[in-house]
Design a protein around this motif. Structure first.
Motif, PDB file in Angstrom:
ATOM      1  N   ASP B  18       0.824  -1.206   0.000  1.00  0.00           N
ATOM      2  CA  ASP B  18       0.000   0.000   0.000  1.00  0.00           C
ATOM      3  C   ASP B  18       0.858   1.256   0.000  1.00  0.00           C
ATOM      4  OD1 ASP B  18      -2.505  -0.959  -0.152  1.00  0.00           O
ATOM      5  OD2 ASP B  18      -3.151  -0.296   1.860  1.00  0.00           O
ATOM      6  N   GLU B  19       1.820   1.235   0.874  1.00  0.00           N
ATOM      7  CA  GLU B  19       2.685   2.411   1.008  1.00  0.00           C
ATOM      8  C   GLU B  19       3.515   2.616  -0.248  1.00  0.00           C
ATOM      9  OE1 GLU B  19       3.039   2.146   5.887  1.00  0.00           O
ATOM     10  OE2 GLU B  19       4.444   1.058   4.612  1.00  0.00           O
ATOM     11  N   LYS B  20       4.001   1.506  -0.796  1.00  0.00           N
ATOM     12  CA  LYS B  20       4.781   1.605  -2.038  1.00  0.00           C
ATOM     13  C   LYS B  20       3.929   2.209  -3.153  1.00  0.00           C
ATOM     14  CE  LYS B  20       8.050  -2.132  -1.140  1.00  0.00           C
ATOM     15  NZ  LYS B  20       8.617  -3.412  -1.586  1.00  0.00           N
ATOM     16  N   ASN B  21       2.678   1.721  -3.239  1.00  0.00           N
ATOM     17  CA  ASN B  21       1.782   2.234  -4.275  1.00  0.00           C
ATOM     18  C   ASN B  21       1.519   3.724  -4.088  1.00  0.00           C
ATOM     19  OD1 ASN B  21       1.587  -0.240  -5.505  1.00  0.00           O
ATOM     20  ND2 ASN B  21      -0.248  -0.863  -4.347  1.00  0.00           N
ATOM     21  N   ALA B  22       1.366   4.118  -2.818  1.00  0.00           N
ATOM     22  CA  ALA B  22       1.124   5.536  -2.543  1.00  0.00           C
ATOM     23  C   ALA B  22       2.297   6.379  -3.022  1.00  0.00           C
ATOM     24  CB  ALA B  22       0.903   5.743  -1.044  1.00  0.00           C
ATOM     25  N   ILE B  23       3.495   5.886  -2.770  1.00  0.00           N
ATOM     26  CA  ILE B  23       4.678   6.628  -3.208  1.00  0.00           C
ATOM     27  C   ILE B  23       4.687   6.741  -4.728  1.00  0.00           C
ATOM     28  CG2 ILE B  23       7.197   6.516  -3.418  1.00  0.00           C
ATOM     29  CD1 ILE B  23       7.292   5.423  -0.567  1.00  0.00           C
ATOM     30  N   VAL B  24       4.471   5.608  -5.391  1.00  0.00           N
ATOM     31  CA  VAL B  24       4.505   5.602  -6.856  1.00  0.00           C
ATOM     32  C   VAL B  24       3.452   6.545  -7.432  1.00  0.00           C
ATOM     33  CG1 VAL B  24       4.140   4.215  -8.927  1.00  0.00           C
ATOM     34  CG2 VAL B  24       5.516   3.308  -7.046  1.00  0.00           C
ATOM     35  N   SER B  25       2.251   6.545  -6.804  1.00  0.00           N
ATOM     36  CA  SER B  25       1.178   7.373  -7.355  1.00  0.00           C
ATOM     37  C   SER B  25       1.465   8.865  -7.181  1.00  0.00           C
ATOM     38  CB  SER B  25      -0.158   7.009  -6.705  1.00  0.00           C
ATOM     39  OG  SER B  25      -0.204   7.504  -5.383  1.00  0.00           O
ATOM     40  N   LEU B  26       2.176   9.200  -6.110  1.00  0.00           N
ATOM     41  CA  LEU B  26       2.467  10.619  -5.861  1.00  0.00           C
ATOM     42  C   LEU B  26       3.783  11.060  -6.487  1.00  0.00           C
ATOM     43  CD1 LEU B  26       1.341  11.193  -2.164  1.00  0.00           C
ATOM     44  CD2 LEU B  26       0.587  12.473  -4.178  1.00  0.00           C
ATOM     45  N   ALA B  27       4.707  10.118  -6.620  1.00  0.00           N
ATOM     46  CA  ALA B  27       6.053  10.488  -7.044  1.00  0.00           C
ATOM     47  C   ALA B  27       6.092  10.926  -8.502  1.00  0.00           C
ATOM     48  CB  ALA B  27       7.008   9.325  -6.829  1.00  0.00           C
TER      49      ALA B  27
END
Lengths: 193, 193
Positions: B18-27
């Motif tokens: 989840d956290e990885k996805n959040a980073i990817v979506s914002l990065a």
DNA sequence: TGAATACGTTCACTTAAGTTAAGAAATGAT
DNA sequence: ATCATTTCTTAACTTAAGTGAACGTATTCA
């Protein structure tokens, strides 16, 4: 004395009375005499310091000579390298003047962070801010001559020149004490001439 | 490319998918060409950079001369002074090589911090660690001669000497390009002799 | 491809920092 | 108050960095 601390913190985040009490209950205030040594080369320590009053310095002993690289005065925080790296210290920390310090360690910080996440935000901001300042200082050091560095210090931290011995200032400026004497004489000459 | 980032982060904290996805979506990933300028003196910017591949540098223009003060390579983060101080930049940032960068800004960080407090912990630790490293670097710079600094660099960051032009290295070492040439010749002489 | 520009090295000269040593001034301890 | 130590300054000499200029060699780009 605590008011000084809370005034400082209030510039960054606002604290409730609960939070202030938590800090006071966990915080360790320490009075140290001029000349006292807080950390020696080779030692391991977990203590970080926040200067409430006075002045502490970092110095190395290289080829038997003291090399002072940093001073910390009122409202400045020093977390020794050895605390971050969990390794023996490469340098000494000693008191330039009688001082009052706030001592912290990672365990205490962890406890504060979990109770009051706001406190971790404060530490992050302080670290980022100090890092930015440190980089500007380094940049100025690299791009200027010893003479310019001294003139710069006269303007930016005139207090240091008063409260710190010349030979400590010299290595702080990256030169020998004799060169600092000469450089000061040279500047005086220019002003007169 | 994202794997590089997550491998790096995993050294400090563990991330859920989840956290990885959040980073990817914002990065925001950004490819930049050699020579491209990311920030100019006088500009205001909120962008911080994390170097996934390549090399970027900070330089000032003082009396019409470029003075390079810092290089950032793989897995190093640069938050420009102007982002922290909310003031116009004193320096330029440009690409030494074709690079791939992760771009961040305070708004995005704030969003991440509130969604995943763990991420603020990561940033605090990285800032503290980088600050400690930076201070050791500064101490070494202050306590050594240009020649020692160059020899030091040869050992600690041999890659830089290969990938960066000499005149940029010179100001990074706090000297003029001619002095670096001479100093290199002097060292070669010593090895031969 | 050819001209222009940028880059790195070398040289002669200037300037300032490092070194070694001596002595004056300030500080601290008994 | 005196003596010893530390700190600061000065001086003469050495060494290395700054400066200005020239030259050869990439690079760039029109």
């Amino acid at each position: 004395m605590q008011d000084l601390l809370f005034d400082f913190i209030s510039k960054y985040i606002s604290l409730t009375d609960d939070e202030k009490n938590a800090i006071v209950s966990l915080a360790l205030f320490r009075q140290v005499k001029k000349g006292a040594i807080l950390l020696k080369e080779g030692e391991k320590s977990n203590d970080g310091y926040f200067v409430l009053k006075g002045c502490i310095r970092i110095y190395y002993i290289i080829d038997g000579e003291e090399k002072t690289t940093a001073f910390y005065t009122e409202m400045e925080a020093l977390t020794p390298h050895c605390v971050i790296q969990k390794a023996p210290s490469e340098y000494y920390i000693s008191c330039v003047e009688d001082s009052i310090l706030l001592v912290s360690d990672p365990d205490m910080e962890a406890e504060m962070f979990s109770k009051f996440p706001k406190f971790e935000t404060l530490c992050r901001i302080l670290a980022e801010e100090f890092l930015a300042k440190q980089q500007i200082n380094f940049d100025e050091f690299k791009t200027s001559s010893p003479e310019q560095r001294y003139i710069n210090l006269l303007q930016k931290r005139p207090d240091l020149i008063q409260r710190v011995p010349q030979h400590q200032l010299a290595s702080f400026l990256g030169i020998k004490p004799q060169s600092l004497s000469r450089l000061r004489a040279r500047i005086l000459e220019k002003i007169k001439g």
